[in-house]
Design an enzyme around this catalytic site. Structure first.
Site, PDB file in Angstrom:
ATOM      1  N   ASP A  24       0.752  -1.258  -0.182  1.00 10.07           N
ATOM      2  CA  ASP A  24      -0.015  -0.017  -0.373  1.00 10.07           C
ATOM      3  C   ASP A  24       0.965   1.368   0.275  1.00 10.07           C
ATOM      4  OD1 ASP A  24      -2.614  -1.452   0.329  1.00 10.07           O
ATOM      5  OD2 ASP A  24      -2.561  -1.495   2.320  1.00 10.07           O
ATOM      6  N   ASP A  62     -12.887  -5.911  -5.827  1.00 13.66           N
ATOM      7  CA  ASP A  62     -13.302  -6.293  -4.891  1.00 13.66           C
ATOM      8  C   ASP A  62     -14.641  -7.027  -4.896  1.00 13.66           C
ATOM      9  OD1 ASP A  62     -11.308  -4.910  -4.390  1.00 13.66           O
ATOM     10  OD2 ASP A  62     -11.937  -2.723  -3.870  1.00 13.66           O
TER      11      ASP A  62
END
Lengths: 207, 249
Positions: free
Chosen positions: B11, B130
């Site tokens: 990330d 997702d």
């Protein structure tokens, strides 16, 4: 070794430049046809689709410059789509290519999944200064490849499902790889080193 | 033979690696290029950077980091998060990203995948999906899992590939961060529906979890925390996969 890296907007320009510099190449990135035409070693990068690459090269007069470099005794080396445009024609968009090597670019219908994406074996079919570090596992990202080239220009092959394609090719002062040496870790570095040796090799040694 | 891939994910925010719980309390965890180089040396087959912030300043910092990654990392780097339009995809690719991953913007405008594939080739266009379980199926969710959409995740997977996505990065939002293994049923369903490679994501807690995802048909298994925290080494995961007969580099 001085290298002209052809700038026609290909995405792997920066990574390929760095990979060649890591092994001692003196790289000039250029979109100037005169600079390319005068270079002893012209490297054609490439990602994406052959039609876009051919159009971008032609728009800048770089297709002619690559031929001029060859005519002047220089060498030309293509990476990924940069290899594909060296052949006669691509079925991707059905476009004519540079025609510097015999064969055509067609879709890899036999692959288990497309795009053919990831690390695969590059297996040499005969000895050559470019294949000294093979066999090796290298990184590919493409859906089209050269599957019909005569054995005389194929230096290494790769299997994808039931398909087999030319992953390293070479003719007279024209060569290329379908994988990405700039993204193939140690195996890619070895190819880049071989590429710089190829530039200085006598024609007899290279054959 | 084409090898299966182990893909560590980082990330990033403002061009730095960050860690936090549910994107809160973010801690600076160093330079993503250094982390990517370490992962590449440790055997990573590919690296994913997920940009989790949206500001323009952060985007420029991301591009600068991608440029350095192009020069210093010698395995492919995929970058996603905040790829809202073709221009941003182009910026990442010219900076040196090997692939761009598009998520929420494609759910809003599926043609974005077609536009990107047309310009850059489908082999560098990843659609990130997702998915959250709902009534016996999966719903595609947007904006980092916060916003439900009208899309059934399996139907969206087919549509994304029809538009031009050359790879799907499928994250189970139910399993993500839990460490109890991937949603293998989701992996199998998606793999059976699309002809492109699928990267499984969300839920890796042990090396055998990644092997399970690959056995379920994923071409690649993505994990973040088990590698980042040093719980497991990439080679340890590959050894488990090899023992199961999976082709690894």
């Amino acid at each position: 070794v001085k290298v002209a890296l052809v700038d026609y907007g290909a995405g792997n320009l920066r990574s390929l430049r760095a990979a060649l510099e890591r092994v001692g190449g003196e790289v000039t990135v250029s979109d100037d046809p005169e600079v390319v035409a005068a270079s002893p070693l012209v490297v054609v990068p490439g990602v994406g689709a052959a039609p876009h690459a051919m159009a971008s090269l032609a728009a800048r007069g770089l297709d002619g410059a690559i031929r001029s470099a060859l005519d002047a005794g220089g060498r030309v080396f293509g990476v990924c789509v940069g290899l594909q445009v060296l052949f006669e024609r691509s079925a991707e968009g059905d476009v004519p290519c540079l025609g510097l090597l015999p064969g055509t670019v067609t879709r890899l219908e036999g692959a288990r999944r497309l795009p053919h994406m990831g690390w695969n074996d590059v297996v040499p079919t005969r000895p050559h200064v470019l294949t000294g570090a093979l066999p090796a596992t290298c990184y590919f990202a493409h859906s089209f490849a050269v599957q019909d080239a005569p054995d005389s220009v194929v230096l290494a092959r790769t299997a994808a499902g039931s398909a087999s394609f030319a992953s390293v090719v070479a003719g007279d002062r024209v060569a290329g790889v379908q994988f990405h040496p700039e993204r193939s870790a140690a195996a890619g570095r070895a190819l880049c080193e071989a590429l710089l040796r190829w530039e200085t090799a006598e024609a007899a040694d290279a054959a | 033979m084409l090898r299966r891939r182990i893909v560590p994910c980082l990330d990033v925010s403002g061009g730095r690696v960050v860690k936090g719980v549910n994107f809160l309390d973010l801690r600076d965890c160093g330079d993503p290029v250094e982390a990517a180089v370490r992962y590449a040396e440790a055997g990573a087959d590919e690296i994913v950077w997920l940009n989790i912030t949206a500001s323009g300043e952060d985007w420029l910092a991301l591009l600068r980091a991608v440029e350095r990654a192009a020069e210093q990392v010698d395995v492919p780097v995929t970058v996603g998060g905040g790829v809202d339009d073709v221009q941003r995809a182009r910026e990442l690719l010219l900076a040196g990203a090997d692939k761009v991953s598009i998520n929420t913007a494609a759910l809003r405008r599926p043609e974005l995948l077609a536009d990107a594939a047309e310009r850059f080739g489908s082999q560098c266009v990843v659609c990130a999906i997702d998915a959250r379980r709902e009534n016996g199926s999966w719903r595609a969710v947007a904006s980092g899992g916060r916003v439900p959409t009208g899309w059934d995740a399996l139907e969206w997977a087919s549509r994304a590939v029809a538009e031009g996505a050359g790879e799907l990065l499928v994250t189970s939002m139910d399993q993500d961060g839990v460490g109890g293994g991937y949603d293998l049923e989701l992996v199998r369903e998606i793999v059976s529906r699309v002809p492109v490679p699928v990267i499984a994501s969300g839920g890796a807690g042990s090396p055998s979890d990644l092997a399970d995802a690959l056995e379920a048909g994923a071409e690649a298994a993505l994990a973040a925390s088990i590698f980042h925290d040093g719980t497991h080494a990439i080679e340890e995961v590959k050894a488990v996969c090899r023992e199961r007969g999976l082709p690894m580099r």
